[in-house]
Design an enzyme around this catalytic site. Structure first.
Site, PDB file in Angstrom:
ATOM      1  N   HIS A 219      -3.096   0.871  -0.278  1.00 16.03           N
ATOM      2  CA  HIS A 219      -2.577   0.262   0.963  1.00 16.03           C
ATOM      3  C   HIS A 219      -3.711  -0.591   1.546  1.00 16.03           C
ATOM      4  CE1 HIS A 219      -0.157  -0.261   4.453  1.00 16.03           C
ATOM      5  NE2 HIS A 219      -0.188   0.948   4.988  1.00 16.03           N
ATOM      6  N   HIS A 258       2.893  -6.012  -5.328  1.00 17.06           N
ATOM      7  CA  HIS A 258       3.466  -5.568  -4.062  1.00 17.06           C
ATOM      8  C   HIS A 258       4.753  -4.805  -4.294  1.00 17.06           C
ATOM      9  CE1 HIS A 258       4.718  -5.583   0.107  1.00 17.06           C
ATOM     10  NE2 HIS A 258       3.433  -5.759   0.358  1.00 17.06           N
ATOM     11  N   ASP A 309      -4.478  -8.878   0.739  1.00 15.37           N
ATOM     12  CA  ASP A 309      -5.805  -8.264   0.672  1.00 15.37           C
ATOM     13  C   ASP A 309      -6.778  -9.014  -0.230  1.00 15.37           C
ATOM     14  OD1 ASP A 309      -5.333  -6.055   2.372  1.00 15.37           O
ATOM     15  OD2 ASP A 309      -4.070  -5.186   0.817  1.00 15.37           O
ATOM     16  N   ARG A 334      -3.163  -4.134  12.898  1.00 19.26           N
ATOM     17  CA  ARG A 334      -1.910  -3.420  12.627  1.00 19.26           C
ATOM     18  C   ARG A 334      -1.540  -2.456  13.755  1.00 19.26           C
ATOM     19  NH1 ARG A 334       0.999  -2.805   7.913  1.00 19.26           N
ATOM     20  NH2 ARG A 334       0.478  -5.010   7.671  1.00 19.26           N
TER      21      ARG A 334
END
Ligand code: COA
Length: 373
Positions: A219, A258, A309, A334
C-alpha cells in the site's frame, strides 16, 4: 447469508460512498465528481481537503478561513512534545505519526470540545509538525517552532524540513503530490478506518489504525520501496538487466500494478511530469532515466504500468526529502480522505463484520493432554 468470496475482497462492493470514483472503465479518478487532472492542475491541497471533508469546493472566503484555521492548528501541546522526545532517532517515521496521533487522542479527546471536523483539521495541520519536531529533536536535540506562518500545508512541511521557506517549484510539487494522494475510495487503509469507525470507536483510533495499514509496502509503503529499487541502479542499462532478473525470479516490482486500474494510473502523468521538472533542477542524470527505463521494461515485459508511488519516489528524492518520510507525507494528505470516509461511515453506520469461508478441521473429539503429540 453471504456465499460469494474473493481473494483480498477484489471486486466486492463493500458499501455506498459519495466521495470518490476510482478506475471506472479501468482508468479515471474523481474526488466528489472533479477529475484528478483538473484538481492536480488547478487546486491547492487545502481546497481538496475542504472538498473531501466538507463536501463542496470552498469559495474564496471559505478557503481563506480554512487556510487560516489550519495555520492556527500547527502548534504542539507540551505533553505531545515530551512524548515525541522519548522516541529514538531510528524509529520509523510512520511509528512516530501513529504514536503522535494516538497521544493527541488522549490530550484532545473527541467529544463536546473537539468535534470530528475539528479533529480532521487538527490532524491535517499537525502531522507535519509531529513528524518534523521529532525528526529535528532526535537528530540534533533542536526543539523547532512548528507554528509557522506558511499559507499552505505543502509550504509548512517543507519549511520545517529545510529550516527555510521552499521555492515556488518545491512548494508547487509538494502541493500537487498532496492533491494526488488525498483520496482513493475503499483502499486498504481507508477500509480499515471505516471498519474502526463502524464499531463507533473514536476518530483518532480510526486514523491510527489507518496509518498502520498504510505503512505496508503493498500500500503506501510502496513509495519508499520504489526508491530503494531505483537507487540500486547506476544506469538505465543496469536497471534493465536487474529488472529482467527480478522478474525472472518472480519478484514484485514496487510502484507497479494496481488492484483497480487496468490501463494506467491516472495520477501518474502529473507526478511523472513533476519528477522530470525537479530532476532538471538538481541536474540528475541517473535516477530519472533509470525510472523511465524501468517503466519501459515493466510495460514491455509484463504490461504493468507505474502507479502514483513510482514517480513520487524520485520526485520526493529530488525535493531533498529523506526516503523514510515518503509514506508519512502520504499520511498528511490521505488524512483528508480518511476523515471524509469516517464522517460518511458514521452518518449511515452499519457495523462492518464480514464472514469467513471456514477451511479448518471438522468438529473433533476433545483431546486429553496425555494423548497429544
Ligand atoms: N511486480 C511484478 N508482478 C506484479 C506486480 C508487480 N508490481 N503487480 C502485479 N504483478 C503480477 C502478480 O505477480 C500476478 O502475477 P501472476 O498472475 O503470475 O501470479 C499478477 O500480476 C496479478 O497481480 P495480483 O497480485 O493478483 O494483483 P493484486 O490486485 O492482488 O495486487 C498490487 C495489486 C498493487 C498489490 C500489486 O500490483 C503489487 O504488489 N504492486 C507492488 C506494490 C505497489 O506498488 N503498491 C502500491 C499500490 S498503489
Amino acid at each position: 447469508m453471504a456465499t460469494k468470496k474473493s481473494g483480498g475482497l477484489a471486486g466486492i462492493v463493500a458499501g455506498d460512498s459519495a466521495i470518490c470514483t476510482v478506475g471506472k472503465e479501468g482508468k479515471g479518478l474523481n474526488y466528489r465528481g472533479y477529475s484528478i487532472n483538473d484538481l492536480a492542475k488547478n487546486a491547492r491541497f487545502e481546497e481538496v481537503a475542504y472538498l473531501l471533508i466538507y463536501g463542496k469546493l470552498p469559495n474564496q472566503a471559505e478557503l481563506a478561513a480554512y487556510e487560516k484555521r489550519l495555520q492556527s492548528l500547527r502548534g504542539l501541546p507540551a505533553q505531545l512534545k515530551s512524548v515525541l522526545e522519548q522516541l529514538p532517532a531510528d524509529a520509523h517515521p510512520m511509528d512516530v505519526l501513529k504514536t503522535g496521533c494516538s497521544a493527541l487522542g488522549s490530550l484532545e479527546q473527541e467529544g463536546q470540545k473537539h468535534s470530528q471536523y475539528d479533529i480532521a483539521d487538527r490532524l491535517i495541520a499537525i502531522f507535519p509538525s509531529i513528524l518534523l519536531y521529532w525528526y529535528h529533536f532526535s537528530k540534533s536535540g533542536e526543539r523547532i517552532n512548528t507554528a509557522t506562518d506558511d499559507r499552505s500545508v505543502a509550504g509548512h512541511f517543507l519549511h520545517l524540513l529545510y529550516g527555510k521557506k521552499p521555492n515556488e517549484l518545491q512548494e508547487r510539487a509538494m502541493n500537487v503530490s498532496l492533491v494526488l494522494y488525498a483520496e482513493h475510495e475503499f483502499n486498504a487503509s481507508t477500509f480499515v478506518a471505516r471498519s474502526v469507525a463502524s464499531t463507533m470507536s473514536d476518530f483518532y483510533s480510526c486514523i491510527t489504525a489507518a496509518i498502520g495499514a498504510l505503512r505496508g509496502p503493498l500500500h503506501g509503503g510502496a513509495n519508499e520501496a520504489a526508491m530503494e529499487l531505483i537507487e540500486q541502479f547506476k544506469s538505465p542499462d543496469e536497471a534493465e538487466q536487474g529488472l529482467i532478473q527480478m522478474l525472472d525470479k518472480k519478484k514484485l516490482i514496487m510502484g507497479f500494478g494496481h488492484r483497480v486500474y487496468s490501463v494506467c494510473d491516472p495520477r501518474n502523468e502529473a507526478i511523472k511530469e513533476l519528477s522530470h521538472e525537479l530532476s532538471t533542477t538538481v541536474q540528475d542524470k541517473i535516477l530519472y532515466p533509470v525510472s523511465e527505463r524501468i517503466e519501459q521494461v515493466m510495460w514491455r515485459e509484463r504490461k504493468l504500468f507505474p502507479n502514483l508511488d513510482f514517480y513520487s519516489a524520485s520526485a520526493y528524492h529530488f525535493l531533498g526529502i529523506p526516503t523514510a518520510m515518503f509514506t508519512p507525507i502520504f499520511v498528511v494528505s490521505r488524512t483528508s480522505g480518511w476523515a471524509a470516509h469516517i464522517i460518511e461511515q458514521r452518518a449511515a453506520n452499519k457495523l462492518i463484520r464480514p464472514t469467513s469461508n471456514y477451511i479448518g478441521p471438522e468438529p473433533t473429539a476433545w483431546l486429553p493432554m496425555e494423548s497429544r503429540v
